[in-house]
Design a protein around this motif. Structure first.
Motif, PDB file in Angstrom:
ATOM      1  N   VAL A   1      40.157  51.263  48.318  1.00 23.55           N
ATOM      2  CA  VAL A   1      40.029  51.077  49.669  1.00 23.55           C
ATOM      3  C   VAL A   1      41.288  50.116  50.238  1.00 23.55           C
ATOM      4  O   VAL A   1      41.579  49.311  49.613  1.00 23.55           O
ATOM      5  N   ALA A   2      41.950  50.727  51.113  1.00 25.19           N
ATOM      6  CA  ALA A   2      42.971  49.976  51.842  1.00 25.19           C
ATOM      7  C   ALA A   2      42.827  48.546  52.259  1.00 25.19           C
ATOM      8  O   ALA A   2      41.746  48.396  52.835  1.00 25.19           O
ATOM      9  N   GLY A   3      43.420  47.509  52.055  1.00 28.63           N
ATOM     10  CA  GLY A   3      43.371  46.083  52.310  1.00 28.63           C
ATOM     11  C   GLY A   3      42.654  45.463  51.247  1.00 28.63           C
ATOM     12  O   GLY A   3      42.147  44.411  51.461  1.00 28.63           O
ATOM     13  N   THR A   4      42.235  46.137  50.001  1.00 31.45           N
ATOM     14  CA  THR A   4      41.269  45.368  49.397  1.00 31.45           C
ATOM     15  C   THR A   4      42.033  45.232  47.889  1.00 31.45           C
ATOM     16  O   THR A   4      43.040  45.593  47.801  1.00 31.45           O
ATOM     17  N   GLY A   5      41.510  44.638  46.875  1.00 36.59           N
ATOM     18  CA  GLY A   5      41.774  44.329  45.478  1.00 36.59           C
ATOM     19  C   GLY A   5      40.910  44.944  44.636  1.00 36.59           C
ATOM     20  O   GLY A   5      39.620  44.788  45.045  1.00 36.59           O
ATOM     21  N   VAL A   6      41.466  45.365  43.578  1.00 38.32           N
ATOM     22  CA  VAL A   6      40.521  45.886  42.465  1.00 38.32           C
ATOM     23  C   VAL A   6      41.140  45.319  41.380  1.00 38.32           C
ATOM     24  O   VAL A   6      42.191  44.834  41.004  1.00 38.32           O
ATOM     25  N   VAL A   7      40.216  45.620  39.975  1.00 42.43           N
ATOM     26  CA  VAL A   7      40.570  45.007  38.772  1.00 42.43           C
ATOM     27  C   VAL A   7      40.446  46.271  37.760  1.00 42.43           C
ATOM     28  O   VAL A   7      39.450  46.967  37.777  1.00 42.43           O
ATOM     29  N   TRP A   8      41.722  46.524  37.113  1.00 40.72           N
ATOM     30  CA  TRP A   8      41.539  47.593  36.253  1.00 40.72           C
ATOM     31  C   TRP A   8      41.465  47.043  34.998  1.00 40.72           C
ATOM     32  O   TRP A   8      42.302  46.073  34.675  1.00 40.72           O
ATOM     33  N   TRP A   9      40.950  47.901  33.895  1.00 42.90           N
ATOM     34  CA  TRP A   9      40.987  47.309  32.362  1.00 42.90           C
ATOM     35  C   TRP A   9      40.363  45.884  32.364  1.00 42.90           C
ATOM     36  O   TRP A   9      40.565  45.292  31.353  1.00 42.90           O
ATOM     37  N   GLY A  10      39.504  45.577  33.337  1.00 41.21           N
ATOM     38  CA  GLY A  10      38.862  44.196  33.263  1.00 41.21           C
ATOM     39  C   GLY A  10      39.581  43.254  33.294  1.00 41.21           C
ATOM     40  O   GLY A  10      39.165  41.778  33.302  1.00 41.21           O
ATOM     41  N   LYS A  11      41.050  43.139  33.618  1.00 46.15           N
ATOM     42  CA  LYS A  11      41.740  42.007  33.787  1.00 46.15           C
ATOM     43  C   LYS A  11      43.293  42.295  34.379  1.00 46.15           C
ATOM     44  O   LYS A  11      43.851  41.237  34.647  1.00 46.15           O
ATOM     45  N   VAL A  12      43.324  43.220  34.817  1.00 44.42           N
ATOM     46  CA  VAL A  12      44.591  43.413  35.840  1.00 44.42           C
ATOM     47  C   VAL A  12      44.279  43.554  37.215  1.00 44.42           C
ATOM     48  O   VAL A  12      43.747  44.743  37.875  1.00 44.42           O
ATOM     49  N   PRO A  13      44.764  42.939  37.831  1.00 47.96           N
ATOM     50  CA  PRO A  13      44.682  42.777  39.394  1.00 47.96           C
ATOM     51  C   PRO A  13      45.488  43.898  40.134  1.00 47.96           C
ATOM     52  O   PRO A  13      46.494  44.013  39.857  1.00 47.96           O
TER      53      PRO A  13
END
Length: 160
Positions: A43-55
């Motif tokens: 979602v635009a303007g948010t942050g997520v984490v991939w692979w449990g550790k990559v922001p």
């Protein structure tokens, strides 16, 4: 000037289905972020984490059209040094398929930037192949593909 690359390929499904395979964390985790998953939808303007550790910073999301992300590029010691920009474009094709293009730019023009950009180019190319297999046929190509996957660990440049 900075280093960058672009990879692309055709996925034989409608653009809405292909786009959803990237923004939907459950689907993305089924073929790309398989170890550790994806923490949330893009979602635009948010942050997520991939692979449990990559922001991953989500800058733009244009439904069924474009996604722009940023994430850390690391220095020689593996420490975050600056951000690169990832742009994904989804083009509907006349045959009902989707042409996906992924570009990553912003790598520093030095030996470390060159090496890391090559690794990510490999990763995005494989992501497209894995997406095609998953979206078209329900197959997870990453399962047992990388040394890291065989060990149940997220991929790093030392274990792929």
């Amino acid at each position: 000037m900075s280093l960058g690359f672009r990879v692309s390929g055709r996925i034989g499904k409608p653009v809405a289905e292909v786009f959803d395979a990237v923004v939907n964390p459950t689907k993305l985790s089924g073929y790309f972020t398989t170890i550790g998953g994806a923490s949330a939808p893009l979602v635009a303007g948010t942050g997520v984490v991939w692979w449990g550790k990559v922001p991953v910073e989500v800058d733009e999301v244009e439904k069924d059209s474009r996604i722009v992300l940023r994430w850390d590029a690391t220095d020689a010691d593996g420490k975050p040094a600056y951000k690169t920009r990832i742009e994904m474009n989804f083009e509907p094709l006349d045959d009902g398929g989707t042409f996906v293009t992924i570009a990553e730019t912003g790598w520093h023009e030095d030996a470390v930037g060159l090496k890391k950009s090559y690794l990510n180019c490999e990763g995005w190319s494989q992501m497209l192949a894995c997406m095609k297999a998953y979206v078209e046929y329900g197959i997870n190509l990453r399962d047992g593909y990388y040394r890291s996957e065989m060990k149940g660990e997220p991929a790093t440049e030392d274990n792929i």
